[in-house]
Design a protein around this motif. Sequence first.
Motif: not given
Length: 161
Positions: A147-161, A143-145, A114-121
Amino acid sequence: MLSTDQTIAELLDLCRAKGLKLATAESCTGGMVGAWITDIPGSSNVFERGFITYSNSAKRELIGVSAATLDHYGAVSEEVAREMAAGALAHSEADIAVSVTGIAGPGGSEHKPEGRVCFGLASPVGIVTETVEFGALGRENVRNAAARHAISLLISSAKAF
């Protein structure tokens, strides 16, 4: 620390400034990332689409995750997260796609707790994956954690553009 709304507003402003569109492919978060983004007025000029692929059949049918990958690695794996993110990018007009798949709980197993979450970007420069062990925080908190992490991944990716 920024609130979730402030963080998402930062993401939207960053994407607008760079002309970027976003897509999501969500399993354990059940659309929370997309819902949080679209809670902000004006998000429609950034958020292209979201896929809620809770079941394995939805992962296969909507975003092209291979049955072989699901069978071999299981839905909660970086391999599936990779194919989810790639599929969301391929089946949308987005520049960046994030995927979330995990065990929100209760439960889990010795191998997938429980609590293991895999992300792709996924973006035109490639796909990165990661696994975060949030721990047995309870379903809502995981679930909240995630979702927050996914948002932070999106921000990091957008900054790299």
